[in-house]
Design a protein around this motif. Structure first.
Motif, short mmCIF file in Angstrom:
data_model
loop_
_atom_site.label_atom_id
_atom_site.label_comp_id
_atom_site.label_asym_id
_atom_site.label_seq_id
_atom_site.Cartn_x
_atom_site.Cartn_y
_atom_site.Cartn_z
N VAL A 82 69.16 51.24 128.01
CA VAL A 82 68.74 50.66 126.74
C VAL A 82 69.51 49.37 126.46
CG1 VAL A 82 68.69 51.01 124.24
CG2 VAL A 82 68.01 52.88 125.78
N GLN B 141 67.92 45.59 126.08
CA GLN B 141 68.10 44.78 124.87
C GLN B 141 68.57 43.37 125.19
OE1 GLN B 141 70.79 47.36 122.74
NE2 GLN B 141 69.13 48.42 121.65
N TYR C 185 60.26 54.77 127.21
CA TYR C 185 61.06 53.55 127.23
C TYR C 185 60.86 52.78 128.52
CZ TYR C 185 63.63 54.22 122.87
OH TYR C 185 63.97 54.31 121.54
N ASN D 69 57.57 50.96 128.30
CA ASN D 69 57.67 49.77 127.47
C ASN D 69 58.36 48.63 128.20
OD1 ASN D 69 59.13 48.19 124.96
ND2 ASN D 69 57.19 49.11 124.37
N GLN E 47 56.83 44.83 129.43
CA GLN E 47 57.48 43.54 129.22
C GLN E 47 57.62 42.76 130.53
OE1 GLN E 47 60.91 43.53 126.33
NE2 GLN E 47 60.68 45.75 126.52
N ALA F 277 63.62 57.36 115.26
CA ALA F 277 64.12 55.99 115.20
C ALA F 277 62.96 55.00 115.17
CB ALA F 277 65.01 55.72 116.40
N PRO F 278 63.03 53.96 114.34
CA PRO F 278 61.93 52.99 114.23
C PRO F 278 61.55 52.37 115.56
CG PRO F 278 63.51 52.67 112.46
CD PRO F 278 64.12 53.68 113.38
N GLN F 279 62.55 52.09 116.43
CA GLN F 279 62.22 51.49 117.71
C GLN F 279 61.43 52.44 118.61
OE1 GLN F 279 65.27 52.08 116.55
NE2 GLN F 279 66.75 52.63 118.14
N THR F 280 61.67 53.74 118.45
CA THR F 280 60.90 54.72 119.22
C THR F 280 59.48 54.82 118.69
OG1 THR F 280 62.93 55.97 119.68
CG2 THR F 280 60.83 57.11 120.01
N GLU G 245 57.85 52.45 117.27
CA GLU G 245 57.18 51.23 117.71
C GLU G 245 56.74 51.34 119.17
OE1 GLU G 245 55.47 47.51 117.25
OE2 GLU G 245 56.29 48.88 115.75
N ARG G 246 57.55 51.98 119.98
CA ARG G 246 57.19 52.13 121.39
C ARG G 246 56.01 53.09 121.56
NH1 ARG G 246 62.12 50.60 124.91
NH2 ARG G 246 63.45 49.61 123.37
N ASN H 23 53.02 51.00 120.78
CA ASN H 23 52.68 50.14 121.91
C ASN H 23 52.05 50.93 123.05
OD1 ASN H 23 53.76 47.94 120.55
ND2 ASN H 23 55.75 48.06 121.56
#
Length: 386
Positions: free
Chosen positions: A50, A54, A81, A84, A88, A119-122, A124-125, A128
């Protein structure tokens, strides 16, 4: 995370000297070196992956995620993850494989209820991932006048709502007049022999009756029927495979079906079975899998107060008669009588589909099945080649 047992590490103590002292340009090499010293610690692998993602050290991050997957292959977050990250990097098709493997562990993304504390990032993933799956999987490449429902957000424009596959612009009606089908009369001429054959064979085959709904996945929707004798099947064909030990006892039925356009993903019928619904039981309202086939019932032994309901239209089975309906509509069945209800059930192709269209649909299902069966192999191949 659920991981293999590993030596307890003070991960923060290992990471902080690098993150707090060393310049960010050195992090990829230093963190990768740290992983090589603690190859069996999945939590460390995950945190390093992670961090590297980042700071856009994508190559090193990818390697860390793969290392973590070897240690914790059933952790859905790793596939999410990694997928995702691969997106990218422009590896959308491999990302899609990761998302599909994630979905195997979480359940269908379209119906997934994420916890409020995620978690917000999870979150969001997951968003996506769903967009990637819809972009790549919703519209069949071999039959574009259809869609895979579980990967499509397109709403239905009719009361139909199948779970799996939907062909657009097909003539849609809940109940179909059986006598309008070209094979109807020839099949009906065989019905007396079919029923006699069943009544003789069932005497020795009753022990082969099995719950029609087997497995935990049905227990919430059909609590009284799942894994129960309340709804049983004697299957000649199931999921496209023939049970020769049973089908050999029904030669007259098999011969009669040779002249019927039975639905199947290969040259064999997908499903042919005798259905026994116990007295007092209700098959609660539900939708079927698709609209490119129709369901046929031959009534064999029907008690009073027994009916089928499709899209609010009630049908009373009549002994020795056929009922044909589209199970992509909401439908249910009830046996309010004092004995078991027995019907023969099989599926036919939707009559509007040409032979070429049927073949295209079969090809699409075959391609999707092969892709799903080899997800892990494809991901390993990607890893080994990059």
């Amino acid at each position: 995370m659920t991981t293999k047992p590993a030596q307890t590490l003070n991960i923060d103590a290992l990471l902080q000297p690098i993150l707090n002292i060393e310049p960010q340009t050195k992090w990829p090499a230093l963190l990768s070196s740290l992983l090589s010293q603690h190859q069996d610690n999945a939590e460390l692998c995950y945190r390093v992956a992670v961090i590297l993602e980042q700071i856009e050290a994508f190559k090193e991050s990818e390697a860390a995620y793969f290392q973590c997957l070897e240690l914790a292959p059933n952790n859905y977050l790793l596939y999410l993850y990694l997928g995702n990250l691969l997106e990218q990097r422009g590896e959308e098709h491999t990302a899609l494989i990761c998302y599909a493997l994630c979905e195997r562990l979480t359940g269908n993304f379209k119906q997934l209820q994420l916890p409020n504390n995620m978690a917000p990032q999870t979150v969001e993933r997951f968003k996506n991932a769903w967009q990637c799956m819809e972009r790549n999987l919703a519209v069949p490449k071999g039959y574009r006048a259809a869609r895979w429902v579980q990967y499509s957000s397109t709403p239905f424009t009719t009361p139909q709502a199948p779970h799996l596959f939907y062909v657009t612009d097909l003539d849609a009606r809940p109940i179909w007049p059986a006598e309008t089908f070209s094979w109807y009369q020839e099949f009906m001429d065989c019905v007396p022999d079919i029923i006699t054959e069943y009544k003789h064979a069932i005497q020795s085959l009753s022990s082969h009756l099995t719950p029609y709904l087997s497995g935990k996945i049905y227990e919430n929707e059909f609590p009284k029927l799942a894994n129960s004798d309340n709804w049983q099947a004697l299957s000649l064909f199931k999921d496209g495979s023939e049970n020769h030990a049973i089908s050999s006892q029904f030669p007259k039925l098999k011969q009669a079906l040779e002249n019927v356009p039975c639905y199947g993903l290969t040259n064999t019928p997908y499903e042919v079975f005798y259905s026994k619904l116990a007295k007092g039981q209700t098959i609660t309202p539900h939708y079927g899998l698709s609209n490119h086939s129709l369901t046929v019932h031959l009534a064999i032994d029907i008690p009073d107060a027994c009916y089928l309901e499709v899209n609010g239209e009630r049908v009373l089975w009549q002994d020795s008669s056929l009922t044909i309906f589209d199970d992509s509509y909401l439908h249910m069945a009830h046996n309010g009588g004092d004995k078991d209800r027995i019907v023969l059930i099989f599926s036919i192709w939707h009559p509007a589909l040409t032979l070429a269209q049927r073949s295209a649909i079969q090809g699409e299902f075959s391609t999707r099945s092969e892709w799903n069966a080899n997800l892990t192999k494809r991901l390993i191949n990607y890893k080994n080649n990059h």
